[in-house]
Motif scaffolding. Structure first.
Motif, PDB file in Angstrom:
ATOM      1  N   ASP A   1      44.827  30.556  41.032  1.00  0.00           N
ATOM      2  CA  ASP A   1      45.975  29.726  40.607  1.00  0.00           C
ATOM      3  C   ASP A   1      46.050  29.572  39.090  1.00  0.00           C
ATOM      4  OD1 ASP A   1      45.805  27.329  43.396  1.00  0.00           O
ATOM      5  OD2 ASP A   1      46.692  29.344  43.249  1.00  0.00           O
ATOM      6  N   THR A   2      44.934  29.754  38.390  1.00  0.00           N
ATOM      7  CA  THR A   2      44.969  29.625  36.917  1.00  0.00           C
ATOM      8  C   THR A   2      45.739  30.781  36.278  1.00  0.00           C
ATOM      9  OG1 THR A   2      42.960  30.939  36.482  1.00  0.00           O
ATOM     10  CG2 THR A   2      42.659  28.568  36.939  1.00  0.00           C
ATOM     11  N   GLY A   3      45.856  31.877  37.029  1.00  0.00           N
ATOM     12  CA  GLY A   3      46.581  33.025  36.471  1.00  0.00           C
ATOM     13  C   GLY A   3      45.782  33.837  35.473  1.00  0.00           C
ATOM     14  N   GLU A   4      44.497  33.498  35.303  1.00  0.00           N
ATOM     15  CA  GLU A   4      43.689  34.230  34.310  1.00  0.00           C
ATOM     16  C   GLU A   4      43.497  35.683  34.707  1.00  0.00           C
ATOM     17  OE1 GLU A   4      41.033  30.833  32.025  1.00  0.00           O
ATOM     18  OE2 GLU A   4      40.009  32.306  33.288  1.00  0.00           O
ATOM     19  N   TRP A   5      43.734  36.012  35.967  1.00  0.00           N
ATOM     20  CA  TRP A   5      43.506  37.377  36.432  1.00  0.00           C
ATOM     21  C   TRP A   5      44.496  38.369  35.811  1.00  0.00           C
ATOM     22  CZ3 TRP A   5      47.747  39.449  38.836  1.00  0.00           C
ATOM     23  CH2 TRP A   5      48.686  38.544  39.371  1.00  0.00           C
ATOM     24  N   GLU A   6      45.623  37.852  35.365  1.00  0.00           N
ATOM     25  CA  GLU A   6      46.669  38.763  34.896  1.00  0.00           C
ATOM     26  C   GLU A   6      46.257  39.482  33.606  1.00  0.00           C
ATOM     27  OE1 GLU A   6      50.101  35.643  36.072  1.00  0.00           O
ATOM     28  OE2 GLU A   6      50.849  37.656  35.554  1.00  0.00           O
ATOM     29  N   GLY A   7      46.334  40.806  33.628  1.00  0.00           N
ATOM     30  CA  GLY A   7      46.036  41.612  32.439  1.00  0.00           C
ATOM     31  C   GLY A   7      44.566  41.770  32.138  1.00  0.00           C
ATOM     32  N   CYS A   8      43.705  41.369  33.073  1.00  0.00           N
ATOM     33  CA  CYS A   8      42.259  41.423  32.809  1.00  0.00           C
ATOM     34  C   CYS A   8      41.555  42.346  33.801  1.00  0.00           C
ATOM     35  CB  CYS A   8      41.634  40.032  32.930  1.00  0.00           C
ATOM     36  SG  CYS A   8      42.109  38.939  31.586  1.00  0.00           S
ATOM     37  N   ALA A   9      40.845  43.336  33.258  1.00  0.00           N
ATOM     38  CA  ALA A   9      40.019  44.183  34.130  1.00  0.00           C
ATOM     39  C   ALA A   9      38.955  43.296  34.774  1.00  0.00           C
ATOM     40  CB  ALA A   9      39.363  45.279  33.312  1.00  0.00           C
ATOM     41  N   GLY A  10      38.906  43.283  36.081  1.00  0.00           N
ATOM     42  CA  GLY A  10      37.953  42.431  36.807  1.00  0.00           C
ATOM     43  C   GLY A  10      38.547  41.109  37.222  1.00  0.00           C
ATOM     44  N   SER A  11      39.745  40.775  36.745  1.00  0.00           N
ATOM     45  CA  SER A  11      40.504  39.590  37.203  1.00  0.00           C
ATOM     46  C   SER A  11      39.915  38.257  36.781  1.00  0.00           C
ATOM     47  CB  SER A  11      40.625  39.620  38.743  1.00  0.00           C
ATOM     48  OG  SER A  11      41.249  40.808  39.156  1.00  0.00           O
ATOM     49  N   TYR A  12      39.246  38.235  35.606  1.00  0.00           N
ATOM     50  CA  TYR A  12      38.742  36.939  35.123  1.00  0.00           C
ATOM     51  C   TYR A  12      38.688  36.949  33.605  1.00  0.00           C
ATOM     52  CZ  TYR A  12      34.347  39.396  34.272  1.00  0.00           C
ATOM     53  OH  TYR A  12      33.393  40.284  33.814  1.00  0.00           O
ATOM     54  N   ARG A  13      38.667  35.757  33.022  1.00  0.00           N
ATOM     55  CA  ARG A  13      38.519  35.621  31.572  1.00  0.00           C
ATOM     56  C   ARG A  13      37.204  34.887  31.288  1.00  0.00           C
ATOM     57  NH1 ARG A  13      44.509  34.932  28.891  1.00  0.00           N
ATOM     58  NH2 ARG A  13      45.429  36.657  30.086  1.00  0.00           N
ATOM     59  N   VAL A  14      36.289  35.616  30.661  1.00  0.00           N
ATOM     60  CA  VAL A  14      34.936  35.060  30.463  1.00  0.00           C
ATOM     61  C   VAL A  14      34.956  33.895  29.481  1.00  0.00           C
ATOM     62  CG1 VAL A  14      34.251  36.530  28.515  1.00  0.00           C
ATOM     63  CG2 VAL A  14      32.530  35.784  30.195  1.00  0.00           C
ATOM     64  N   GLU A  15      35.959  33.866  28.609  1.00  0.00           N
ATOM     65  CA  GLU A  15      36.041  32.788  27.607  1.00  0.00           C
ATOM     66  C   GLU A  15      36.913  31.644  28.094  1.00  0.00           C
ATOM     67  OE1 GLU A  15      37.884  35.371  27.681  1.00  0.00           O
ATOM     68  OE2 GLU A  15      39.833  34.920  26.823  1.00  0.00           O
TER      69      GLU A  15
ATOM     70  N   VAL B   1      31.040  47.841  39.755  1.00  0.00           N
ATOM     71  CA  VAL B   1      30.277  46.989  40.675  1.00  0.00           C
ATOM     72  C   VAL B   1      29.902  47.848  41.883  1.00  0.00           C
ATOM     73  CG1 VAL B   1      32.442  46.071  41.637  1.00  0.00           C
ATOM     74  CG2 VAL B   1      30.256  44.879  42.073  1.00  0.00           C
ATOM     75  N   GLY B   2      28.582  48.097  42.039  1.00  0.00           N
ATOM     76  CA  GLY B   2      28.149  49.044  43.070  1.00  0.00           C
ATOM     77  C   GLY B   2      28.781  50.398  42.776  1.00  0.00           C
ATOM     78  N   SER B   3      29.423  50.993  43.753  1.00  0.00           N
ATOM     79  CA  SER B   3      30.050  52.304  43.553  1.00  0.00           C
ATOM     80  C   SER B   3      31.534  52.170  43.195  1.00  0.00           C
ATOM     81  CB  SER B   3      29.920  53.135  44.837  1.00  0.00           C
ATOM     82  OG  SER B   3      30.551  52.429  45.901  1.00  0.00           O
ATOM     83  N   ASP B   4      31.999  50.926  43.049  1.00  0.00           N
ATOM     84  CA  ASP B   4      33.423  50.702  42.747  1.00  0.00           C
ATOM     85  C   ASP B   4      33.650  50.579  41.240  1.00  0.00           C
ATOM     86  OD1 ASP B   4      33.939  50.636  45.451  1.00  0.00           O
ATOM     87  OD2 ASP B   4      33.682  48.466  45.618  1.00  0.00           O
ATOM     88  N   VAL B   5      34.795  51.111  40.793  1.00  0.00           N
ATOM     89  CA  VAL B   5      35.211  50.982  39.397  1.00  0.00           C
ATOM     90  C   VAL B   5      36.553  50.256  39.396  1.00  0.00           C
ATOM     91  CG1 VAL B   5      35.848  52.216  37.283  1.00  0.00           C
ATOM     92  CG2 VAL B   5      33.989  53.077  38.724  1.00  0.00           C
ATOM     93  N   LEU B   6      36.623  49.128  38.685  1.00  0.00           N
ATOM     94  CA  LEU B   6      37.805  48.266  38.725  1.00  0.00           C
ATOM     95  C   LEU B   6      38.503  48.242  37.370  1.00  0.00           C
ATOM     96  CD1 LEU B   6      36.142  45.146  40.455  1.00  0.00           C
ATOM     97  CD2 LEU B   6      37.077  47.190  41.561  1.00  0.00           C
ATOM     98  N   GLY B   7      39.815  48.272  37.419  1.00  0.00           N
ATOM     99  CA  GLY B   7      40.621  48.116  36.203  1.00  0.00           C
ATOM    100  C   GLY B   7      41.357  46.794  36.275  1.00  0.00           C
ATOM    101  N   LYS B   8      42.594  46.772  35.752  1.00  0.00           N
ATOM    102  CA  LYS B   8      43.385  45.535  35.809  1.00  0.00           C
ATOM    103  C   LYS B   8      44.077  45.434  37.168  1.00  0.00           C
ATOM    104  CE  LYS B   8      45.511  47.033  32.306  1.00  0.00           C
ATOM    105  NZ  LYS B   8      46.533  47.276  31.294  1.00  0.00           N
ATOM    106  N   PRO B   9      44.067  44.250  37.805  1.00  0.00           N
ATOM    107  CA  PRO B   9      44.712  44.105  39.113  1.00  0.00           C
ATOM    108  C   PRO B   9      46.234  44.143  38.979  1.00  0.00           C
ATOM    109  CG  PRO B   9      44.033  41.960  38.309  1.00  0.00           C
ATOM    110  CD  PRO B   9      43.529  42.970  37.307  1.00  0.00           C
ATOM    111  N   ARG B  10      46.883  44.741  39.953  1.00  0.00           N
ATOM    112  CA  ARG B  10      48.348  44.844  39.860  1.00  0.00           C
ATOM    113  C   ARG B  10      49.021  43.555  40.328  1.00  0.00           C
ATOM    114  NH1 ARG B  10      46.239  47.439  43.744  1.00  0.00           N
ATOM    115  NH2 ARG B  10      46.830  47.146  45.934  1.00  0.00           N
ATOM    116  N   ASP B  11      48.323  42.777  41.171  1.00  0.00           N
ATOM    117  CA  ASP B  11      48.926  41.533  41.683  1.00  0.00           C
ATOM    118  C   ASP B  11      47.814  40.589  42.140  1.00  0.00           C
ATOM    119  OD1 ASP B  11      49.945  43.337  44.673  1.00  0.00           O
ATOM    120  OD2 ASP B  11      48.003  42.447  44.168  1.00  0.00           O
ATOM    121  N   ARG B  12      48.208  39.396  42.619  1.00  0.00           N
ATOM    122  CA  ARG B  12      47.224  38.379  43.017  1.00  0.00           C
ATOM    123  C   ARG B  12      46.321  38.871  44.133  1.00  0.00           C
ATOM    124  NH1 ARG B  12      47.433  32.076  43.148  1.00  0.00           N
ATOM    125  NH2 ARG B  12      45.952  31.528  44.789  1.00  0.00           N
TER     126      ARG B  12
END
Ligand SMILES: Nc1nc2c(ncn2[C@H]2C[C@H](O)[C@@H](COP(=O)(O)OP(=O)(O)OP(=O)(O)O)O2)c(=O)[nH]1
Length: 193
Positions: free
Chosen positions: A139-153, A74-85
């Motif tokens: 609060d849904t917790g979908e961010w866990e284990g997901c690069a970008g912190s969301y679940r598209v499905e 996103v822009g000049s940033d490269v994101l992987g999986k978030p380590r925490d909330r």
């Protein structure tokens, strides 16, 4: 056909492969995922997908091995999986109201030196949403284990204003490309177990 191993610990990748119905098993790649600083995201995911597949192939030289890796740009940033909330919040704040690209690389290695790979991009645009809605999504917790912190499905689809490309590519494997690579390698489909 020798057995197929998915070199992954990802439940999302397992779910996608389960849907395809080709018999496979999983093995954790167990590799160091560091790449040279400043490496473009598409080159980084390609390097890591190959590294993961090779690590498992070394342990199972007779098998077919599929490795994958994914990053968000996103822009000049490269994101992987978030380590925490808090890291997930920061990632989503970068993505909301913007367009980002999911780069996912897959590498298929096989007996006799077979090596095929590809990198697929999917462009996603997110709605801008207020901070209180962002907190409800966290609060849904979908961010866990997901690069970008969301679940598209999952619930995350409510953030999605536009998607251009292979939707499964966002979930972790570009299934159009995975099918192409498997067919090119000679895999059969719809075979009775
Ligand atoms: N269910 C789901 N998972 C997603 C989505 N976006 C990203 N992911 C997951 C798929 C992958 O597990 C993870 C991407 O991180 P990596 O490519 O480093 O894979 P990971 O370390 O999870 O597993 P692996 O390296 O294959 O053992 O993010 C999504 O929209 N839905």
């Amino acid at each position: 056909m020798s057995e197929l191993i998915l070199a992954s610990t990802s439940s999302a990748r397992r779910a996608l492969m389960d849907g395809l119905g080709v018999p496979y098993r999983t093995k954790a790649p167990g590799v160091d995922e560091h790449v040279p600083a400043g490496l473009p995201a598409d080159e980084a995911v390609r390097m890591l997908a190959v590294r993961k597949a090779r690590a498992v192939q070394e342990r199972h030289p007779e098998a077919w091995v599929l490795g994958a890796d994914q990053l968000v740009e996103v822009g000049s940033d490269v994101l992987g999986k978030p380590r925490d909330r808090d890291a997930a919040r920061a990632q989503l704040q970068r993505l909301l109201g913007n367009t980002h690209v999911i780069h996912t690389a897959v590498c298929l290695l096989g007996p006799g030196g077979h090596h095929s790979e590809t990198v697929e991009d999917t462009r996603l645009t997110f709605f801008p949403v207020p901070p209180e809605e962002l907190e409800r999504y966290l609060d849904t917790g979908e961010w866990e284990g997901c690069a970008g912190s969301y679940r598209v499905e999952g619930r995350g689809q409510a953030l999605l204003q536009k998607l251009e490309g292979d939707r499964t590519n966002v979930q972790g494997l570009p299934m159009l490309s995975v099918v192409r690579l498997l067919r090119q390698a000679g895999f059969d489909f719809f075979v009775r177990p």
